[in-house]
Design an enzyme around this catalytic site. Sequence first.
Site, PDB file in Angstrom:
ATOM      1  N   PRO A  93       0.781  -0.754  -0.481  1.00 28.23           N
ATOM      2  CA  PRO A  93       0.335   0.317  -0.125  1.00 28.23           C
ATOM      3  C   PRO A  93       0.467   1.401  -0.196  1.00 28.23           C
ATOM      4  CG  PRO A  93      -0.521  -2.193   1.633  1.00 28.23           C
ATOM      5  CD  PRO A  93       0.407  -2.242   1.282  1.00 28.23           C
ATOM      6  N   GLU A  94       0.731   2.611  -0.777  1.00 34.69           N
ATOM      7  CA  GLU A  94       1.316   3.669  -0.615  1.00 34.69           C
ATOM      8  C   GLU A  94       0.930   4.588   0.104  1.00 34.69           C
ATOM      9  OE1 GLU A  94       2.900   4.212  -4.917  1.00 34.69           O
ATOM     10  OE2 GLU A  94       2.835   2.489  -5.115  1.00 34.69           O
ATOM     11  N   LYS A 104       3.798   6.198   5.193  1.00 31.29           N
ATOM     12  CA  LYS A 104       3.027   4.539   4.770  1.00 31.29           C
ATOM     13  C   LYS A 104       2.146   4.341   5.987  1.00 31.29           C
ATOM     14  CE  LYS A 104       5.171   4.329   0.159  1.00 31.29           C
ATOM     15  NZ  LYS A 104       5.771   2.692  -0.294  1.00 31.29           N
ATOM     16  N   HIS A 111      -5.781 -15.253   9.148  1.00 30.13           N
ATOM     17  CA  HIS A 111      -5.034 -14.620   9.447  1.00 30.13           C
ATOM     18  C   HIS A 111      -5.874 -12.488  10.169  1.00 30.13           C
ATOM     19  CE1 HIS A 111      -3.103 -16.515   6.507  1.00 30.13           C
ATOM     20  NE2 HIS A 111      -4.327 -16.788   5.492  1.00 30.13           N
ATOM     21  N   ARG A 171       0.540 -12.460   4.787  1.00 35.78           N
ATOM     22  CA  ARG A 171       1.725 -12.411   4.671  1.00 35.78           C
ATOM     23  C   ARG A 171       2.460 -11.784   5.557  1.00 35.78           C
ATOM     24  NH1 ARG A 171       3.641 -10.103  -1.158  1.00 35.78           N
ATOM     25  NH2 ARG A 171       5.381 -11.410  -0.799  1.00 35.78           N
ATOM     26  N   LYS A 205      21.945  14.803  -8.194  1.00 31.43           N
ATOM     27  CA  LYS A 205      22.253  14.329  -7.209  1.00 31.43           C
ATOM     28  C   LYS A 205      21.907  13.222  -9.144  1.00 31.43           C
ATOM     29  CE  LYS A 205      18.694  12.892  -3.971  1.00 31.43           C
ATOM     30  NZ  LYS A 205      19.393  12.093  -3.395  1.00 31.43           N
ATOM     31  N   ARG A 259      11.897  -2.277 -10.096  1.00 30.47           N
ATOM     32  CA  ARG A 259      10.877  -2.579 -10.310  1.00 30.47           C
ATOM     33  C   ARG A 259      10.860  -2.500 -11.737  1.00 30.47           C
ATOM     34  NH1 ARG A 259       9.107   1.442  -5.553  1.00 30.47           N
ATOM     35  NH2 ARG A 259      10.429   0.127  -3.245  1.00 30.47           N
TER      36      ARG A 259
END
Length: 293
Positions: free
Chosen positions: A2-3, A58, A104, A123, A166, A283
Amino acid sequence: MPELPEVETVRRGLQPVMEGAKIVAAEARRGDLRFPFQPDFAKRLQGQTVRGLGRRAKYLLADLSSGDVLLMHLGMSGSFRVIKQDDEETPGEFHYPRGKDSVHDHVVFHMSSGADIVFNDPRRFGFMKIIGRGEIEREPHLKDLGPEPLGNEFDAAMLATACAGKKTSLKAALLDQRVVAGLGNIYVCEALFRAHLSPRRLAATLATRKGEPTDHARRLVEAIHAVLNEAIRAGGSSLRDHRQTSGELGYFQHSFQVYDREGEPCRTDGCGGVVKRFVQNGRSTFWCPKCQR
């Protein structure tokens, strides 16, 4: 994982039944999630009133009447479910009925508001930890986080300063939680598309030689704000495990412009390009090479 929009959606779902209510009892049904529970975890929560429920990046933070803060992270598959005593629901258009198997359901808060708040995490990458209010700035999970992307202080000048010099890619910089907190793969891909900026572009190009924000920085900040706000209004994105606290699915995934759309036409008017995918820093990155420069 989740973001920010998913976590903010969860916070807003929990807020009405948590804030101002007392934790009558707490259950930790196993000894650990990602990390072991503190030995007195449930006992320290019992009888505490939740004075406020906030979010940092988060993470969820419940401010307790004891002077402690309950720090919570959803991990990869964690979700909260609010169960009221009458257990009546009015399913929305994208409602997903959760099964009755509670294997769970690892943590339960019994609230004086009459609701049970159940944390389900198949998980077990989520975690909960009680910290002192004065320890927040020193907490390892929080102390190095950058600015909130929806906060008043986050603007083009701040982003340009963070990225000046950067040598990393723009996408990698945005995923660095020290640069900006709470962004993840989905919303970085979507924001870069809206700003028409390549994920391969050097992050340093957001600043001029004098360190001032470029046009690219201003467009990107506007895109980040727009994407996050739209996603929150849509209840987040449900790809695998995310559910709102009512059990309802988020539906921002129906508005994806590039994420998970490999091989499909670009949705920019007049572009004619095709969405591509490549692996970047481990990713999947989705973008349109024709209109993102």
